[in-house]
Design a protein around this motif. Structure first.
Motif, PDB file in Angstrom:
ATOM      1  N   ASP A 196       6.333  -3.051  15.738  1.00 25.34           N
ATOM      2  CA  ASP A 196       5.903  -1.663  15.886  1.00 25.34           C
ATOM      3  C   ASP A 196       4.609  -1.401  15.121  1.00 25.34           C
ATOM      4  O   ASP A 196       3.708  -0.699  15.607  1.00 25.34           O
ATOM      5  CB  ASP A 196       6.978  -0.704  15.363  1.00 25.34           C
ATOM      6  N   ARG A 197       4.500  -1.968  13.918  1.00 23.52           N
ATOM      7  CA  ARG A 197       3.283  -1.752  13.139  1.00 23.52           C
ATOM      8  C   ARG A 197       2.071  -2.345  13.850  1.00 23.52           C
ATOM      9  O   ARG A 197       0.979  -1.776  13.818  1.00 23.52           O
ATOM     10  CB  ARG A 197       3.437  -2.347  11.735  1.00 23.52           C
ATOM     11  N   ASP A 198       2.264  -3.469  14.521  1.00 18.25           N
ATOM     12  CA  ASP A 198       1.180  -4.040  15.321  1.00 18.25           C
ATOM     13  C   ASP A 198       0.791  -3.080  16.453  1.00 18.25           C
ATOM     14  O   ASP A 198      -0.392  -2.929  16.769  1.00 18.25           O
ATOM     15  CB  ASP A 198       1.604  -5.388  15.909  1.00 18.25           C
ATOM     16  N   TRP A 199       1.790  -2.449  17.048  1.00 16.50           N
ATOM     17  CA  TRP A 199       1.538  -1.490  18.139  1.00 16.50           C
ATOM     18  C   TRP A 199       0.720  -0.307  17.627  1.00 16.50           C
ATOM     19  O   TRP A 199      -0.258   0.102  18.265  1.00 16.50           O
ATOM     20  CB  TRP A 199       2.869  -1.014  18.713  1.00 16.50           C
ATOM     21  N   TYR A 200       1.104   0.248  16.478  1.00 14.22           N
ATOM     22  CA  TYR A 200       0.364   1.382  15.919  1.00 14.22           C
ATOM     23  C   TYR A 200      -1.058   0.969  15.540  1.00 14.22           C
ATOM     24  O   TYR A 200      -1.998   1.756  15.694  1.00 14.22           O
ATOM     25  CB  TYR A 200       1.100   1.964  14.718  1.00 14.22           C
ATOM     26  N   ALA A 201      -1.218  -0.243  15.049  1.00 11.26           N
ATOM     27  CA  ALA A 201      -2.564  -0.720  14.712  1.00 11.26           C
ATOM     28  C   ALA A 201      -3.417  -0.849  15.972  1.00 11.26           C
ATOM     29  O   ALA A 201      -4.632  -0.590  15.939  1.00 11.26           O
ATOM     30  CB  ALA A 201      -2.473  -2.058  13.986  1.00 11.26           C
ATOM     31  N   ARG A 202      -2.787  -1.222  17.074  1.00 12.30           N
ATOM     32  CA  ARG A 202      -3.518  -1.400  18.324  1.00 12.30           C
ATOM     33  C   ARG A 202      -3.910  -0.060  18.942  1.00 12.30           C
ATOM     34  O   ARG A 202      -5.037   0.117  19.413  1.00 12.30           O
ATOM     35  CB  ARG A 202      -2.671  -2.222  19.304  1.00 12.30           C
ATOM     36  N   TYR A 203      -2.995   0.883  18.948  1.00 13.29           N
ATOM     37  CA  TYR A 203      -3.237   2.167  19.618  1.00 13.29           C
ATOM     38  C   TYR A 203      -3.798   3.241  18.684  1.00 13.29           C
ATOM     39  O   TYR A 203      -4.242   4.280  19.160  1.00 13.29           O
ATOM     40  CB  TYR A 203      -1.954   2.666  20.286  1.00 13.29           C
ATOM     41  N   ARG A 204      -3.742   3.025  17.367  1.00 13.31           N
ATOM     42  CA  ARG A 204      -4.294   3.958  16.383  1.00 13.31           C
ATOM     43  C   ARG A 204      -3.635   5.339  16.470  1.00 13.31           C
ATOM     44  O   ARG A 204      -4.265   6.353  16.162  1.00 13.31           O
ATOM     45  CB  ARG A 204      -5.806   4.102  16.563  1.00 13.31           C
ATOM     46  N   LEU A 205      -2.384   5.392  16.875  1.00 15.85           N
ATOM     47  CA  LEU A 205      -1.667   6.662  16.923  1.00 15.85           C
ATOM     48  C   LEU A 205      -1.233   7.029  15.509  1.00 15.85           C
ATOM     49  O   LEU A 205      -0.544   6.251  14.852  1.00 15.85           O
ATOM     50  CB  LEU A 205      -0.437   6.539  17.827  1.00 15.85           C
ATOM     51  N   PRO A 206      -1.647   8.177  15.008  1.00 16.44           N
ATOM     52  CA  PRO A 206      -1.260   8.563  13.641  1.00 16.44           C
ATOM     53  C   PRO A 206       0.257   8.557  13.468  1.00 16.44           C
ATOM     54  O   PRO A 206       0.995   9.064  14.317  1.00 16.44           O
ATOM     55  CB  PRO A 206      -1.837   9.970  13.493  1.00 16.44           C
ATOM     56  N   LEU A 207       0.705   7.980  12.356  1.00 16.61           N
ATOM     57  CA  LEU A 207       2.128   7.849  12.071  1.00 16.61           C
ATOM     58  C   LEU A 207       2.475   8.680  10.841  1.00 16.61           C
ATOM     59  O   LEU A 207       1.905   8.484   9.774  1.00 16.61           O
ATOM     60  CB  LEU A 207       2.487   6.379  11.851  1.00 16.61           C
ATOM     61  N   PHE A 208       3.393   9.626  10.995  1.00 18.25           N
ATOM     62  CA  PHE A 208       3.894  10.441   9.897  1.00 18.25           C
ATOM     63  C   PHE A 208       5.226   9.839   9.465  1.00 18.25           C
ATOM     64  O   PHE A 208       6.240   9.985  10.149  1.00 18.25           O
ATOM     65  CB  PHE A 208       4.039  11.900  10.337  1.00 18.25           C
ATOM     66  N   ALA A 209       5.187   9.119   8.337  1.00 14.01           N
ATOM     67  CA  ALA A 209       6.302   8.268   7.923  1.00 14.01           C
ATOM     68  C   ALA A 209       7.342   9.048   7.130  1.00 14.01           C
ATOM     69  O   ALA A 209       7.088   9.445   5.989  1.00 14.01           O
ATOM     70  CB  ALA A 209       5.779   7.099   7.086  1.00 14.01           C
ATOM     71  N   TRP A 210       8.530   9.255   7.719  1.00 16.50           N
ATOM     72  CA  TRP A 210       9.578   9.916   6.942  1.00 16.50           C
ATOM     73  C   TRP A 210      10.337   8.878   6.109  1.00 16.50           C
ATOM     74  O   TRP A 210      10.341   7.696   6.425  1.00 16.50           O
ATOM     75  CB  TRP A 210      10.516  10.732   7.833  1.00 16.50           C
ATOM     76  N   SER A 211      10.952   9.346   5.029  1.00 14.77           N
ATOM     77  CA  SER A 211      11.596   8.460   4.035  1.00 14.77           C
ATOM     78  C   SER A 211      10.636   7.372   3.593  1.00 14.77           C
ATOM     79  O   SER A 211      11.008   6.210   3.437  1.00 14.77           O
ATOM     80  CB  SER A 211      12.892   7.853   4.574  1.00 14.77           C
ATOM     81  N   SER A 212       9.383   7.762   3.369  1.00 16.78           N
ATOM     82  CA  SER A 212       8.357   6.789   2.990  1.00 16.78           C
ATOM     83  C   SER A 212       8.641   6.155   1.629  1.00 16.78           C
ATOM     84  O   SER A 212       8.113   5.086   1.316  1.00 16.78           O
ATOM     85  CB  SER A 212       6.982   7.467   2.959  1.00 16.78           C
ATOM     86  N   GLN A 213       9.482   6.807   0.813  1.00 19.83           N
ATOM     87  CA  GLN A 213       9.823   6.266  -0.503  1.00 19.83           C
ATOM     88  C   GLN A 213      11.255   5.727  -0.549  1.00 19.83           C
ATOM     89  O   GLN A 213      11.806   5.510  -1.622  1.00 19.83           O
ATOM     90  CB  GLN A 213       9.617   7.348  -1.560  1.00 19.83           C
ATOM     91  N   ALA A 214      11.831   5.526   0.651  1.00 15.81           N
ATOM     92  CA  ALA A 214      13.162   4.917   0.764  1.00 15.81           C
ATOM     93  C   ALA A 214      14.206   5.637  -0.085  1.00 15.81           C
ATOM     94  O   ALA A 214      15.016   5.011  -0.758  1.00 15.81           O
ATOM     95  CB  ALA A 214      13.109   3.431   0.413  1.00 15.81           C
TER      96      ALA A 214
END
Length: 314
Positions: A196-214
């Motif tokens: 998925d991270r490769d996909w976001y890097a390819r498409y440059r779609l902004p990602l709003f990461a929830w639970s970013s601090q686990a």
């Protein structure tokens, strides 16, 4: 504070987004204290949802915006169509119902970023995109996207938009943190894989990461022998995450920061636009997270933290 851009918005968005689950009309003193501290630190993006606080988060934010007279300087990210009980609600009728109620609660005419709070793969992407475009054209929302949508469904939605001359999803909000999950924290949630991270890097779609601090996993709140918090143990307790925590502590000691800040810096270091959502319950917790913005991780450090290279490489 550092900022980034979101398609459809004419105001830069703070790279750290303030979650408002603890904000409520039942405790406006805490709500105002937290939101004032965030804005004073340069933050301008607030994350809320129709379901947060049993419906009391949105009115609290609305009251604060009115008290401070700062609506035009604040980016409101809201979410709707969350499944109540087990019934999927991502369909045009429920999207519209929740959106109109959220606008009323917030005492505003427009929501800057509107996310669908889960997906319903049983509903074709086309009617959903049509519905959201209708609300955008009516001025009720400025940009929209999906929370916990798979990359495959995001592609379906944006392909439909492209083929029909419509506005596509501008953002996505899955779970993303340094810690990997054993299973979703809640049903219907999506965590970001390496693919998925490769996909976001390819498409440059902004990602709003929830639970970013686990959920505080890197803050020293938990140990392998203490499973008293059953949800944290169920989701995050695994050998790889304990090693990630050990490495985060080691790197933090070298940089003079905390492991908690290193973990958030890892999220910020991704090779695509990312806006971590944090959920501080106190001003002190908020202040503890913000220094992550100034921590520069080299690519080899980020890979090492995520167990993608051996310990000797750092």
């Amino acid at each position: 504070m550092k900022y980034g851009n979101v398609p459809g918005l004419d105001i830069p968005v703070s790279r750290i987004v303030m979650g408002t689950m603890v904000c409520s009309t039942d405790n406006m003193d805490l709500t105002c204290e937290l939101l004032d501290a965030f804005v004073d630190a340069g933050g301008n993006c607030l994350d809320t949802a129709h379901v947060y606080g049993g419906g009391k988060s949105e009115p609290a934010i609305g009251q604060w915006l009115k008290l401070r007279g700062n609506r035009e300087r604040v980016v409101v990210l809201d979410k709707g169509a969350h499944p109540y009980w087990t019934e999927p609600r991502v369909d045009p009728e429920n999207i519209t119902r929740d959106l109109l109620e959220s606008l009323d609660r917030l005492q505003t005419g427009t929501i800057d970023i509107y996310l669908l709070h889960r997906d319903n793969p049983g509903v074709p992407a086309g009617p959903i995109v049509d519905c959201l475009n209708g609300h955008k054209e009516a001025g009720r929302i400025r940009a929209f996207g999906g929370s916990n949508w798979s990359t495959a469904r995001l592609e379906m939605a944006n392909t439909y938009a492209e083929n029909h001359g419509l506005t596509p999803f501008a953002v996505s909000s899955p779970n993303l943190s340094l810690a990997t999950v054993n299973e979703p924290m809640w049903g219907g949630c999506v965590s970001t894989s390496a693919e998925d991270r490769d996909w976001y890097a390819r498409y440059r779609l902004p990602l709003f990461a929830w639970s970013s601090q686990a959920s505080g996993f890197f803050a020293g709140l938990f140990t392998p022998n203490d499973a008293s918090n059953k949800d944290i143990a169920r989701v995050y307790y695994n050998e790889g995450n304990w090693e990630r925590l050990r490495r985060a502590r080691e790197l933090a000691a070298l940089k003079g920061v905390t492991a908690h800040q290193i973990a958030l810096a890892w999220v910020l270091s991704q090779p695509f636009p990312v806006f971590p959502l944090i959920g501080p319950r106190t001003v002190r917790e908020l202040a503890d997270s913000l220094p992550a913005l100034d921590i520069a991780l080299a690519e080899d450090e980020a890979r090492w933290l995520n167990l993608e290279s051996a310990p000797v490489d750092i």
